[in-house]
Write an enzyme that holds these catalytic residues in place. Sequence first.
Site, PDB file in Angstrom:
ATOM      1  N   GLY A  56       0.838  -1.199   0.000  1.00 50.79           N
ATOM      2  CA  GLY A  56       0.000   0.000   0.000  1.00 50.79           C
ATOM      3  C   GLY A  56       0.864   1.236   0.000  1.00 50.79           C
ATOM      4  O   GLY A  56       2.058   1.167   0.309  1.00 50.79           O
TER       5      GLY A  56
ATOM      6  N   CYS B 270       5.343  -6.197   1.438  1.00 47.72           N
ATOM      7  CA  CYS B 270       5.719  -4.777   1.419  1.00 47.72           C
ATOM      8  C   CYS B 270       5.104  -4.051   2.620  1.00 47.72           C
ATOM      9  O   CYS B 270       5.469  -4.332   3.752  1.00 47.72           O
ATOM     10  CB  CYS B 270       5.321  -4.168   0.072  1.00 47.72           C
ATOM     11  SG  CYS B 270       6.083  -2.571  -0.222  1.00 47.72           S
ATOM     12  N   TYR B 271       4.148  -3.172   2.393  1.00 45.24           N
ATOM     13  CA  TYR B 271       3.516  -2.483   3.525  1.00 45.24           C
ATOM     14  C   TYR B 271       2.981  -3.501   4.539  1.00 45.24           C
ATOM     15  O   TYR B 271       3.074  -3.296   5.758  1.00 45.24           O
ATOM     16  CB  TYR B 271       2.362  -1.614   3.003  1.00 45.24           C
ATOM     17  CG  TYR B 271       1.610  -0.847   4.069  1.00 45.24           C
ATOM     18  CD1 TYR B 271       2.076   0.388   4.518  1.00 45.24           C
ATOM     19  CD2 TYR B 271       0.423  -1.347   4.613  1.00 45.24           C
ATOM     20  CE1 TYR B 271       1.387   1.100   5.487  1.00 45.24           C
ATOM     21  CE2 TYR B 271      -0.276  -0.638   5.585  1.00 45.24           C
ATOM     22  CZ  TYR B 271       0.214   0.587   6.022  1.00 45.24           C
ATOM     23  OH  TYR B 271      -0.471   1.283   6.983  1.00 45.24           O
TER      24      TYR B 271
ATOM     25  N   HIS C   7       7.783  -7.755  -4.146  1.00 44.82           N
ATOM     26  CA  HIS C   7       6.445  -8.131  -4.626  1.00 44.82           C
ATOM     27  C   HIS C   7       6.467  -9.462  -5.380  1.00 44.82           C
ATOM     28  O   HIS C   7       6.817  -9.500  -6.560  1.00 44.82           O
ATOM     29  CB  HIS C   7       5.891  -7.019  -5.532  1.00 44.82           C
ATOM     30  CG  HIS C   7       5.548  -5.801  -4.756  1.00 44.82           C
ATOM     31  ND1 HIS C   7       4.311  -5.608  -4.191  1.00 44.82           N
ATOM     32  CD2 HIS C   7       6.301  -4.728  -4.408  1.00 44.82           C
ATOM     33  CE1 HIS C   7       4.299  -4.460  -3.533  1.00 44.82           C
ATOM     34  NE2 HIS C   7       5.500  -3.908  -3.642  1.00 44.82           N
TER      35      HIS C   7
ATOM     36  N   GLU D 218       3.964 -11.054  -6.399  1.00 48.16           N
ATOM     37  CA  GLU D 218       2.809 -11.167  -7.293  1.00 48.16           C
ATOM     38  C   GLU D 218       3.073 -10.654  -8.702  1.00 48.16           C
ATOM     39  O   GLU D 218       2.298 -10.914  -9.608  1.00 48.16           O
ATOM     40  CB  GLU D 218       1.603 -10.441  -6.678  1.00 48.16           C
ATOM     41  CG  GLU D 218       1.698  -8.923  -6.595  1.00 48.16           C
ATOM     42  CD  GLU D 218       2.440  -8.397  -5.362  1.00 48.16           C
ATOM     43  OE1 GLU D 218       3.243  -9.141  -4.780  1.00 48.16           O
ATOM     44  OE2 GLU D 218       2.219  -7.223  -4.992  1.00 48.16           O
TER      45      GLU D 218
ATOM     46  N   SER E 297     -24.893  -8.688 -24.991  1.00 46.10           N
ATOM     47  CA  SER E 297     -24.251  -7.568 -25.686  1.00 46.10           C
ATOM     48  C   SER E 297     -23.403  -8.051 -26.847  1.00 46.10           C
ATOM     49  O   SER E 297     -22.930  -7.262 -27.639  1.00 46.10           O
ATOM     50  CB  SER E 297     -23.356  -6.817 -24.708  1.00 46.10           C
ATOM     51  OG  SER E 297     -22.236  -7.636 -24.381  1.00 46.10           O
ATOM     52  N   GLY E 298     -23.188  -9.361 -26.920  1.00 46.42           N
ATOM     53  CA  GLY E 298     -22.249  -9.868 -27.912  1.00 46.42           C
ATOM     54  C   GLY E 298     -20.874 -10.086 -27.296  1.00 46.42           C
ATOM     55  O   GLY E 298     -19.985 -10.642 -27.918  1.00 46.42           O
ATOM     56  N   GLY E 299     -20.699  -9.644 -26.049  1.00 49.35           N
ATOM     57  CA  GLY E 299     -19.410  -9.792 -25.371  1.00 49.35           C
ATOM     58  C   GLY E 299     -19.338 -11.061 -24.534  1.00 49.35           C
ATOM     59  O   GLY E 299     -20.304 -11.826 -24.441  1.00 49.35           O
ATOM     60  N   VAL E 300     -18.170 -11.250 -23.912  1.00 50.92           N
ATOM     61  CA  VAL E 300     -17.893 -12.477 -23.161  1.00 50.92           C
ATOM     62  C   VAL E 300     -18.763 -12.582 -21.898  1.00 50.92           C
ATOM     63  O   VAL E 300     -19.374 -13.630 -21.645  1.00 50.92           O
ATOM     64  CB  VAL E 300     -16.425 -12.490 -22.678  1.00 50.92           C
ATOM     65  CG1 VAL E 300     -16.080 -13.785 -21.986  1.00 50.92           C
ATOM     66  CG2 VAL E 300     -15.486 -12.216 -23.810  1.00 50.92           C
ATOM     67  N   ASP E 301     -18.797 -11.512 -21.122  1.00 52.88           N
ATOM     68  CA  ASP E 301     -19.405 -11.615 -19.796  1.00 52.88           C
ATOM     69  C   ASP E 301     -20.896 -11.941 -19.867  1.00 52.88           C
ATOM     70  O   ASP E 301     -21.366 -12.863 -19.202  1.00 52.88           O
ATOM     71  CB  ASP E 301     -19.171 -10.331 -18.994  1.00 52.88           C
ATOM     72  CG  ASP E 301     -17.697  -9.984 -18.903  1.00 52.88           C
ATOM     73  OD1 ASP E 301     -16.884 -10.903 -19.039  1.00 52.88           O
ATOM     74  OD2 ASP E 301     -17.374  -8.805 -18.715  1.00 52.88           O
ATOM     75  N   SER E 302     -21.631 -11.190 -20.676  1.00 51.61           N
ATOM     76  CA  SER E 302     -23.070 -11.467 -20.742  1.00 51.61           C
ATOM     77  C   SER E 302     -23.313 -12.839 -21.376  1.00 51.61           C
ATOM     78  O   SER E 302     -24.266 -13.539 -21.020  1.00 51.61           O
ATOM     79  CB  SER E 302     -23.807 -10.363 -21.500  1.00 51.61           C
ATOM     80  OG  SER E 302     -23.386 -10.304 -22.844  1.00 51.61           O
TER      81      SER E 302
ATOM     82  N   LYS F  35     -11.617 -11.725 -15.318  1.00 55.50           N
ATOM     83  CA  LYS F  35     -11.938 -11.967 -16.733  1.00 55.50           C
ATOM     84  C   LYS F  35     -11.428 -13.322 -17.237  1.00 55.50           C
ATOM     85  O   LYS F  35     -12.151 -14.038 -17.930  1.00 55.50           O
ATOM     86  CB  LYS F  35     -11.288 -10.858 -17.564  1.00 55.50           C
ATOM     87  CG  LYS F  35     -11.764 -10.800 -18.983  1.00 55.50           C
ATOM     88  CD  LYS F  35     -13.043 -10.026 -19.031  1.00 55.50           C
ATOM     89  CE  LYS F  35     -13.544  -9.787 -20.410  1.00 55.50           C
ATOM     90  NZ  LYS F  35     -14.744  -8.927 -20.356  1.00 55.50           N
TER      91      LYS F  35
END
Length: 517
Positions: free
Chosen positions: A56, A83-84, A170, A172, A225-230, A371
């Site tokens: 942080g 770290c923090y 870090h 990650e 919507s044509g997208g991945v999520d929906s 995602k």
Amino acid sequence: MSHPQIIAILDFGGQYTQLIARRVRENHVYCELFSPDTPADVLRARGVSGIILSGGPSSVYEAGAPRCDLKLFELGVPILGICYGMQLMCEAHGGSVHGGSAREFGRVKLRVTNAVGPLAHLPAETTAWMSHGDVVTSASSDFETLASTDATAIAAVRHRTKPFFGVQFHPEVTHTPLGSTILRNFVYEICGCRGDWKTATVVEDAIERIRAQVGPRDRVICGLSGGVDSGVVAALVHRAIGDRLICIFVNNGLLRLNESGLVESTFRGHFGIPLVVADARRQFVDALRGVLDPQQKRKIIGKLFIDVFRAEAAKIEHARFLAQGTIYPDVIESGHGPKGKAALIKAHHNVGGLPEELGFELVEPLRMLFKDEVRHMGEALGLPEELLWRHPFPGPGLAVRIAGEVTEERLDRLRRADQILIEELTIAGWYRKVAQAFAVLVPVASVGVMGDGRTFDDQNLIVLRMVETTDFMTADWVHIDYEVLGRVGRRIVNEVNGINRVAYDISSKPPATIEWQ
Ligand code: XMP
């Protein structure tokens, strides 16, 4: 979500906190972000297997710096401070933290003096990524130092009797090459996680939750919507409740070539999901007539979309729920995550969804997923690759990729040019390597020669835009192969009437944005 094992990540506002979560989950261990002051009792009640204290921007010695509940150290579960997080842990045990002299940024050589705990299996020397101004200058005698760098004597620690560990660097980020080993050591060997958080279980779990929420008679509406999520939400809800899911797809005429066809063939054709296609192409073009300002275009499109959607939804009887493809970064970034509303990082355009006054209860099965996890889920549910890997597409669609007035003719030109770009990128193996690629139509009267004649009137410029990015907040233009670029340009001029010039946009974000408008 009810997962057998969970790692809690206390988010002290570090820029890499989401990455910690993703790295833990890549090990098939479920984790969630929590606010820094989450009471120990809450974490005990969640049955956490381990706790990670993130990095942080604050200094532990400053008034008002975020702190954790000290009772965390009495829960008896392993804790890793990064770290923090490490500074906080050391300070809480009587150590001291100072700023200034030992500032480090970037890759450094890490000397591992005792390869135990999270540092198990590490060689005596490795590379680590540092990004800090403060350091632990002395740890209490309860702690043993495990590693150091030229500038930081205490670069990793462990408690002598309790399962508490800290790293100043870090693990990650990918610039710490053995960082994934460190996090894996922590979650598997120290916290005893088994790695049972797999796509198949996540899908089953989500299906059970949808069934429990929706009940046996109610219907659910999902806007595609044509997208991945929906798309993933629709496939998932359909698995859970079958034909009581009705999808609505608004064709606003501002879509990419074949977008509507892909949605219909996938959801109605392949999955057999009841699908209402609202053909509102005319309405949208009419509403956009004479509008030049992009923000105005966005407003008109957003409002009309809701009107059309609302009208279609009203025709569906017993519809009580609305399924939405909200994903975890949306939740975190819109200020509903661990840091609360005060820490609103950005009002991201892609977060949106439909307004509350539509009156539906929400079903949001992807709320806790990143995602890439959504894509894996989509693969498991059998969604076509073409849909799963489609580049993001803005809600206002091609309207914000036409500089100036939106007309049917311009839309048609832009759509065909865009399709040529996508086709050539796919053939050349570039499509999956770029985050977003598209064409922009600039209606300048561009002079050219074609055949024996001079062309001028009604000739437009197409600009190609291709960017690399992971978060869409900063982006670089793609150093695309000239051969591919040349082929795209030639084809556009030859195949799309009204285009005699093609340019490539080499601006980064910032200062430019990804979209032109
Ligand atoms: P910018 O242009 O702001 O784009 O660099 C960042 C990302 O957001 C998308 N974008 C939008 N998405 N409605 C959307 O749903 C919008 O109005 C909008 N404007 C930009 C853009 O495509 C990129 O992925």
